[in-house]
Design a protein around this motif. Structure first.
Motif, PDB file in Angstrom:
ATOM      1  N   GLY A   1      27.725  63.133  37.110  1.00  0.00           N
ATOM      2  CA  GLY A   1      26.522  63.085  37.245  1.00  0.00           C
ATOM      3  C   GLY A   1      26.248  61.776  37.173  1.00  0.00           C
ATOM      4  N   PRO A   2      25.631  61.092  35.383  1.00  0.00           N
ATOM      5  CA  PRO A   2      25.258  60.211  35.351  1.00  0.00           C
ATOM      6  C   PRO A   2      25.372  58.930  35.776  1.00  0.00           C
ATOM      7  CG  PRO A   2      26.182  61.503  33.045  1.00  0.00           C
ATOM      8  CD  PRO A   2      26.623  62.221  33.814  1.00  0.00           C
ATOM      9  N   PHE A   3      27.055  59.319  36.015  1.00  0.00           N
ATOM     10  CA  PHE A   3      26.491  57.837  37.228  1.00  0.00           C
ATOM     11  C   PHE A   3      25.951  57.833  38.547  1.00  0.00           C
ATOM     12  CE2 PHE A   3      31.673  56.901  35.979  1.00  0.00           C
ATOM     13  CZ  PHE A   3      31.213  56.356  34.865  1.00  0.00           C
ATOM     14  N   LYS A   4      25.640  59.125  38.981  1.00  0.00           N
ATOM     15  CA  LYS A   4      24.708  59.093  39.843  1.00  0.00           C
ATOM     16  C   LYS A   4      23.378  58.798  40.221  1.00  0.00           C
ATOM     17  CE  LYS A   4      27.659  62.325  43.036  1.00  0.00           C
ATOM     18  NZ  LYS A   4      28.395  63.870  43.217  1.00  0.00           N
ATOM     19  N   ASP A   5      23.094  59.677  38.789  1.00  0.00           N
ATOM     20  CA  ASP A   5      21.743  59.504  38.287  1.00  0.00           C
ATOM     21  C   ASP A   5      21.128  58.439  37.789  1.00  0.00           C
ATOM     22  OD1 ASP A   5      21.246  62.624  37.808  1.00  0.00           O
ATOM     23  OD2 ASP A   5      21.813  62.123  36.820  1.00  0.00           O
ATOM     24  N   CYS A   6      21.564  57.436  37.449  1.00  0.00           N
ATOM     25  CA  CYS A   6      22.017  55.311  37.306  1.00  0.00           C
ATOM     26  C   CYS A   6      20.764  55.369  38.499  1.00  0.00           C
ATOM     27  CB  CYS A   6      23.140  54.780  37.015  1.00  0.00           C
ATOM     28  SG  CYS A   6      23.006  55.754  35.087  1.00  0.00           S
ATOM     29  N   PHE A   7      22.081  55.484  39.701  1.00  0.00           N
ATOM     30  CA  PHE A   7      20.966  54.715  41.297  1.00  0.00           C
ATOM     31  C   PHE A   7      20.126  55.405  41.146  1.00  0.00           C
ATOM     32  CE2 PHE A   7      25.841  54.387  40.948  1.00  0.00           C
ATOM     33  CZ  PHE A   7      26.764  53.414  41.401  1.00  0.00           C
ATOM     34  N   ALA A   8      19.941  56.790  40.897  1.00  0.00           N
ATOM     35  CA  ALA A   8      18.573  57.171  41.457  1.00  0.00           C
ATOM     36  C   ALA A   8      16.950  56.804  40.159  1.00  0.00           C
ATOM     37  CB  ALA A   8      18.798  58.323  40.926  1.00  0.00           C
ATOM     38  N   TYR A   9      17.488  56.054  39.558  1.00  0.00           N
ATOM     39  CA  TYR A   9      16.833  55.826  37.669  1.00  0.00           C
ATOM     40  C   TYR A   9      16.409  53.946  38.428  1.00  0.00           C
ATOM     41  CZ  TYR A   9      15.113  52.794  34.365  1.00  0.00           C
ATOM     42  OH  TYR A   9      14.468  52.494  34.007  1.00  0.00           O
ATOM     43  N   ARG A  10      17.685  53.334  39.230  1.00  0.00           N
ATOM     44  CA  ARG A  10      17.553  51.578  39.860  1.00  0.00           C
ATOM     45  C   ARG A  10      16.344  52.191  40.873  1.00  0.00           C
ATOM     46  NH1 ARG A  10      21.495  48.089  38.444  1.00  0.00           N
ATOM     47  NH2 ARG A  10      20.259  47.092  39.778  1.00  0.00           N
ATOM     48  N   TRP A  11      16.642  53.322  42.023  1.00  0.00           N
ATOM     49  CA  TRP A  11      16.001  53.603  43.313  1.00  0.00           C
ATOM     50  C   TRP A  11      14.162  53.779  42.988  1.00  0.00           C
ATOM     51  CZ3 TRP A  11      12.351  57.206  45.019  1.00  0.00           C
ATOM     52  CH2 TRP A  11      11.920  57.024  45.811  1.00  0.00           C
ATOM     53  N   MET A  12      13.947  54.457  41.547  1.00  0.00           N
ATOM     54  CA  MET A  12      12.759  54.764  41.261  1.00  0.00           C
ATOM     55  C   MET A  12      11.944  54.052  40.665  1.00  0.00           C
ATOM     56  SD  MET A  12      11.666  57.665  38.472  1.00  0.00           S
ATOM     57  CE  MET A  12      12.433  56.726  37.247  1.00  0.00           C
ATOM     58  N   LYS A  13      12.891  52.711  39.697  1.00  0.00           N
ATOM     59  CA  LYS A  13      12.124  52.039  38.658  1.00  0.00           C
ATOM     60  C   LYS A  13      11.081  50.706  39.611  1.00  0.00           C
ATOM     61  CE  LYS A  13      13.257  48.464  35.216  1.00  0.00           C
ATOM     62  NZ  LYS A  13      14.779  47.541  34.780  1.00  0.00           N
ATOM     63  N   LYS A  14      11.926  50.698  40.536  1.00  0.00           N
ATOM     64  CA  LYS A  14      11.362  49.688  41.700  1.00  0.00           C
ATOM     65  C   LYS A  14      10.033  50.466  42.697  1.00  0.00           C
ATOM     66  CE  LYS A  14      15.680  47.328  43.020  1.00  0.00           C
ATOM     67  NZ  LYS A  14      17.105  46.962  44.213  1.00  0.00           N
ATOM     68  N   ARG A  15      10.037  51.316  42.813  1.00  0.00           N
ATOM     69  CA  ARG A  15       8.953  51.935  42.968  1.00  0.00           C
ATOM     70  C   ARG A  15       8.343  52.722  41.957  1.00  0.00           C
ATOM     71  NH1 ARG A  15      13.336  51.376  45.841  1.00  0.00           N
ATOM     72  NH2 ARG A  15      13.227  51.006  48.098  1.00  0.00           N
ATOM     73  N   TYR A  16       8.234  52.341  40.608  1.00  0.00           N
ATOM     74  CA  TYR A  16       7.953  52.780  39.341  1.00  0.00           C
ATOM     75  C   TYR A  16       6.083  52.450  39.829  1.00  0.00           C
ATOM     76  CZ  TYR A  16       6.096  55.180  35.350  1.00  0.00           C
ATOM     77  OH  TYR A  16       6.115  55.554  33.866  1.00  0.00           O
ATOM     78  N   ILE A  17       4.385  53.322  39.699  1.00  0.00           N
ATOM     79  CA  ILE A  17       3.310  52.642  39.264  1.00  0.00           C
ATOM     80  C   ILE A  17       3.590  53.073  37.337  1.00  0.00           C
ATOM     81  CG2 ILE A  17       1.269  53.703  39.650  1.00  0.00           C
ATOM     82  CD1 ILE A  17       2.018  54.979  42.579  1.00  0.00           C
ATOM     83  N   ASN A  18       2.973  52.007  37.343  1.00  0.00           N
ATOM     84  CA  ASN A  18       2.168  52.232  36.362  1.00  0.00           C
ATOM     85  C   ASN A  18       0.791  51.346  35.460  1.00  0.00           C
ATOM     86  OD1 ASN A  18       2.574  52.212  32.597  1.00  0.00           O
ATOM     87  ND2 ASN A  18       3.206  49.950  32.468  1.00  0.00           N
ATOM     88  N   TYR A  19      -0.152  51.868  35.294  1.00  0.00           N
ATOM     89  CA  TYR A  19      -1.110  51.012  35.551  1.00  0.00           C
ATOM     90  C   TYR A  19      -1.886  52.313  34.387  1.00  0.00           C
ATOM     91  CZ  TYR A  19      -2.721  55.873  35.985  1.00  0.00           C
ATOM     92  OH  TYR A  19      -2.935  57.835  35.984  1.00  0.00           O
ATOM     93  N   LYS A  20      -3.262  51.055  33.706  1.00  0.00           N
ATOM     94  CA  LYS A  20      -4.185  51.524  32.351  1.00  0.00           C
ATOM     95  C   LYS A  20      -5.283  51.293  32.736  1.00  0.00           C
ATOM     96  CE  LYS A  20      -0.874  50.097  28.913  1.00  0.00           C
ATOM     97  NZ  LYS A  20      -0.408  48.661  27.662  1.00  0.00           N
ATOM     98  N   ILE A  21      -6.446  51.884  32.388  1.00  0.00           N
ATOM     99  CA  ILE A  21      -7.427  52.582  32.575  1.00  0.00           C
ATOM    100  C   ILE A  21      -8.615  51.865  31.292  1.00  0.00           C
ATOM    101  CG2 ILE A  21      -9.597  53.803  32.684  1.00  0.00           C
ATOM    102  CD1 ILE A  21      -7.949  54.072  35.123  1.00  0.00           C
ATOM    103  N   GLY A  22      -9.100  50.844  32.325  1.00  0.00           N
ATOM    104  CA  GLY A  22     -10.110  50.475  30.939  1.00  0.00           C
ATOM    105  C   GLY A  22     -11.324  50.901  31.709  1.00  0.00           C
ATOM    106  N   ASP A  23     -13.088  50.778  31.127  1.00  0.00           N
ATOM    107  CA  ASP A  23     -14.059  51.088  30.954  1.00  0.00           C
ATOM    108  C   ASP A  23     -14.127  52.950  32.232  1.00  0.00           C
ATOM    109  OD1 ASP A  23     -15.984  51.962  30.356  1.00  0.00           O
ATOM    110  OD2 ASP A  23     -17.467  49.935  31.113  1.00  0.00           O
ATOM    111  N   ASN A  24     -14.771  52.969  32.055  1.00  0.00           N
ATOM    112  CA  ASN A  24     -15.073  54.314  32.253  1.00  0.00           C
ATOM    113  C   ASN A  24     -16.251  55.067  31.965  1.00  0.00           C
ATOM    114  OD1 ASN A  24     -14.468  57.073  31.469  1.00  0.00           O
ATOM    115  ND2 ASN A  24     -13.270  55.646  30.542  1.00  0.00           N
ATOM    116  N   ASN A  25     -16.885  55.745  32.507  1.00  0.00           N
ATOM    117  CA  ASN A  25     -18.481  57.111  32.168  1.00  0.00           C
ATOM    118  C   ASN A  25     -17.946  58.151  32.710  1.00  0.00           C
ATOM    119  OD1 ASN A  25     -18.222  57.375  35.394  1.00  0.00           O
ATOM    120  ND2 ASN A  25     -20.248  56.886  35.141  1.00  0.00           N
ATOM    121  N   LEU A  26     -16.829  58.587  32.521  1.00  0.00           N
ATOM    122  CA  LEU A  26     -16.060  59.819  32.658  1.00  0.00           C
ATOM    123  C   LEU A  26     -17.007  61.190  31.012  1.00  0.00           C
ATOM    124  CD1 LEU A  26     -12.445  59.446  34.180  1.00  0.00           C
ATOM    125  CD2 LEU A  26     -14.722  60.589  35.690  1.00  0.00           C
ATOM    126  N   GLN A  27     -16.980  60.357  30.101  1.00  0.00           N
ATOM    127  CA  GLN A  27     -18.006  61.159  29.563  1.00  0.00           C
ATOM    128  C   GLN A  27     -18.464  60.179  28.561  1.00  0.00           C
ATOM    129  OE1 GLN A  27     -13.953  61.035  26.537  1.00  0.00           O
ATOM    130  NE2 GLN A  27     -12.301  62.422  27.527  1.00  0.00           N
TER     131      GLN A  27
END
Length: 244
Positions: free
Chosen positions: A218-244
């Motif tokens: 199972g972990p062997f198969k999951d490693c390939f799924a992780y590699r696929w996801m890593k290339k498509r992972y969205i990582n963002y950070k919010i700076g200024d906002n006026n929501l509060q």
């Protein structure tokens, strides 16, 4: 939505699936730890569709022990699903995880808590492992292959003793088998990971839920799924906002 765990600094999530033989010990050792923990701590049992008396015993424990809470999954979803449920319902700053089989001890959470100000994930490395030869060898092979595929630099990703910053834990993309990739998934968020040697003990009650397939194939198969996801992972950070 906040719940009672918001009154604590640290919540220990304990997934439970058919562990009736370990519930009495869990009550004792978890109470002893939370009564003397470095930070205000509570326990959150996650009953993952147990078919034995675990659910009833769990509710009895929570009825007589302060700082003990529970949620129940409608059906068994596996360890990753139970961990996700616990994290989703945790409102403390820190969320930890320990297996119900008590092959690690909650006392060693104190070793991990010392580093949570500097790292988003602090986890154990099991020393002197008390598992069978087959389990140790399959774990070693799976860990080596995972390190090669993820480059997470983690020696023992399967150690069931971890503390995460809850805000990072909630952003983890959960999937079946996710629990094997927690360090790599935290690193995708540019989080820092630290490893601490912890003790390991033999299982004294109940049966392991893992066999050769879900420990190795199972972990062997999951490693390939992780590699696929890593290339498509969205990582963002919010700076200024006026929501509060």
């Amino acid at each position: 939505m906040e719940n009672k765990t918001a009154a604590y600094k640290f919540t220990i999530v304990v997934p439970v699936f058919n562990e009736e033989g370990n519930m009495a010990r869990l009550e004792t050792v978890l109470k002893d730890f939370k009564d003397h923990a470095q930070v205000k701590t509570c326990i959150l049992f996650v009953n993952d569709g147990s078919t034995d008396a675990s659910g009833r015993i769990m509710k009895d424990i929570c009825a007589r022990q302060s700082d003990f809470f529970f949620i129940e999954c409608v059906r068994n979803g596996g360890l990753s699903a139970a961990m996700k449920a616990g994290i989703d319902y945790c409102c403390s700053d820190l969320v930890g995880y320990i297996d119900a089989d008590l092959q690690t001890t909650p006392e060693d959470f104190d070793l991990l808590l010392q580093h949570t100000d500097e790292y988003e994930l602090v986890m154990g490395i099991r020393t002197g492992r008390k598992d069978s030869l087959v389990k140790n060898m399959s774990s070693r092979i799976a860990n080596g292959f995972r390190r090669m595929m993820t480059h997470d630099g983690v020696e023992d990703t399967g150690c069931p003793l971890k503390i995460l910053h809850t805000d990072y834990a909630r952003r983890i993309p959960f999937f079946t088998g996710m629990h094997r990739f927690l360090p790599a998934l935290i690193q995708l968020q540019e989080g820092r990971v630290f490893q601490v040697p912890v003790r390991h003990f033999p299982r004294v009650a109940g049966q392991s839920k893992y066999h050769l397939f879900n420990r190795l194939i199972g972990p062997f198969k999951d490693c390939f799924a992780y590699r696929w996801m890593k290339k498509r992972y969205i990582n963002y950070k919010i700076g200024d906002n006026n929501l509060q």
